[in-house]
Design a protein around this motif. Structure first.
Motif, PDB file in Angstrom:
ATOM      1  N   LYS A   1      -2.337   3.948   6.392  1.00 46.10           N
ATOM      2  CA  LYS A   1      -3.346   4.961   6.769  1.00 46.10           C
ATOM      3  C   LYS A   1      -2.836   5.828   7.914  1.00 46.10           C
ATOM      4  O   LYS A   1      -3.089   7.028   7.974  1.00 46.10           O
TER       5      LYS A   1
ATOM      6  N   GLU B   1      -2.125  -2.209   5.477  1.00 50.77           N
ATOM      7  CA  GLU B   1      -2.893  -1.033   5.054  1.00 50.77           C
ATOM      8  C   GLU B   1      -3.124  -0.055   6.204  1.00 50.77           C
ATOM      9  O   GLU B   1      -3.107   1.162   6.006  1.00 50.77           O
ATOM     10  N   SER B   2      -3.306  -0.586   7.422  1.00 57.95           N
ATOM     11  CA  SER B   2      -3.570   0.315   8.551  1.00 57.95           C
ATOM     12  C   SER B   2      -2.332   1.163   8.874  1.00 57.95           C
ATOM     13  O   SER B   2      -2.451   2.306   9.314  1.00 57.95           O
TER      14      SER B   2
ATOM     15  N   ASN C   1      -2.263   1.560  -4.884  1.00 55.90           N
ATOM     16  CA  ASN C   1      -1.513   0.322  -5.124  1.00 55.90           C
ATOM     17  C   ASN C   1      -0.273   0.599  -5.980  1.00 55.90           C
ATOM     18  O   ASN C   1      -0.040   1.725  -6.428  1.00 55.90           O
TER      19      ASN C   1
ATOM     20  N   VAL D   1      -3.257   7.067  -0.517  1.00 58.45           N
ATOM     21  CA  VAL D   1      -2.917   5.643  -0.477  1.00 58.45           C
ATOM     22  C   VAL D   1      -3.343   5.006  -1.796  1.00 58.45           C
ATOM     23  O   VAL D   1      -4.479   5.197  -2.246  1.00 58.45           O
TER      24      VAL D   1
ATOM     25  N   HIS E   1       0.879  -1.170   0.000  1.00 57.99           N
ATOM     26  CA  HIS E   1       0.000   0.000   0.000  1.00 57.99           C
ATOM     27  C   HIS E   1       0.913   1.216   0.000  1.00 57.99           C
ATOM     28  O   HIS E   1       1.626   1.449   0.975  1.00 57.99           O
TER      29      HIS E   1
END
Ligand SMILES: [Zn+2]
Length: 164
Positions: free
Chosen positions: A138, A134-135, A150, A148, A112
Motif C-alpha cells: 500500500k 500488505e502495508s 493477488n 494491489v 501482494h
C-alpha cells in the motif's frame, strides 16, 4: 596571469568531479540489487540468467520469480517469463516471488502485487512488484500508483502481454 589561474582552477574542479571512486556501482534500474543481496536458486553455469529469456537475474532481481519443474529449479526475471513457461502447458510447482522489501523469496500465495505503478516493469509495460507485507504494498502504491492484487490476478494481467 589571471588566465593561468583560471585554467588551474578549472583543472582542479574537473579533477574533483572525476569518475566515481567505486567502479562497482550497481545499475540504476529499480529492479537491480547488489549480487550479494540476490538469492539464485538455479544451479549450473547459467544460474544467474532467466530460464526463459536469459536476462541477468541480479539486474532484474526485484521482479524475479522461481518455480520447480521436473525436479529442477527455474528462476525467471519476471512474472512475464514465468507465464511464458506456463504457456508451454507445464505445471510449475512451488512458485515463488521476490518480496521487494526484504529481497527474500516468498510463496506467490502470500504476495501482494502492485500492478501498473510508475516504476518500470521487466519484459512488460505494466509493471508488477510483489510484497509480503500488505502495508508495504500500500505504501508503494501510495508513492508510485498502480493497483494491489493477488498473484492469480497479476498473472492474468501478465497473460495480456501474450495476446497480440
Ligand atoms: Zn526473463
Amino acid at each position: 596571469m589571471v588566465k593561468v589561474y583560471v585554467a588551474i582552477i578549472a583543472v582542479l574542479v574537473f579533477v574533483g568531479c572525476g569518475p566515481d571512486n567505486n567502479p562497482n556501482v550497481k545499475s540504476s534500474m529499480y529492479q537491480s540489487v547488489n549480487p550479494q543481496e540476490a538469492t539464485l536458486l538455479q544451479s549450473g553455469k547459467d544460474k544467474g540468467s532467466c530460464g526463459r529469456c536469459g536476462m541477468d537475474l541480479v539486474m532484474f532481481y526485484k521482479t524475479s520469480h522461481a518455480a520447480e519443474h521436473d525436479g529442477k529449479h527455474f528462476q525467471y526475471c519476471s512474472i512475464h517469463c514465468l507465464e511464458d513457461h506456463l504457456g508451454e502447458g507445464v505445471t510449475l510447482k512451488n512458485p515463488k516471488v521476490v518480496d521487494v522489501d526484504s529481497l527474500k523469496f516468498i510463496n506467490v500465495g502470500d504476495a501482494h502485487y502492485v500492478v501498473g505503478s510508475k516504476k518500470r516493469g521487466t519484459m512488460t509495460r505494466v509493471s508488477k512488484y510483489a510484497f509480503s507485507d500488505e502495508s508495504m504494498a500500500k505504501k508503494f502504491q501510495a508513492m508510485f500508483g498502480g493497483e494491489v492484487m493477488n498473484f492469480t490476478k497479476a498473472l492474468e494481467v501478465a497473460k495480456e502481454d501474450f495476446k497480440h
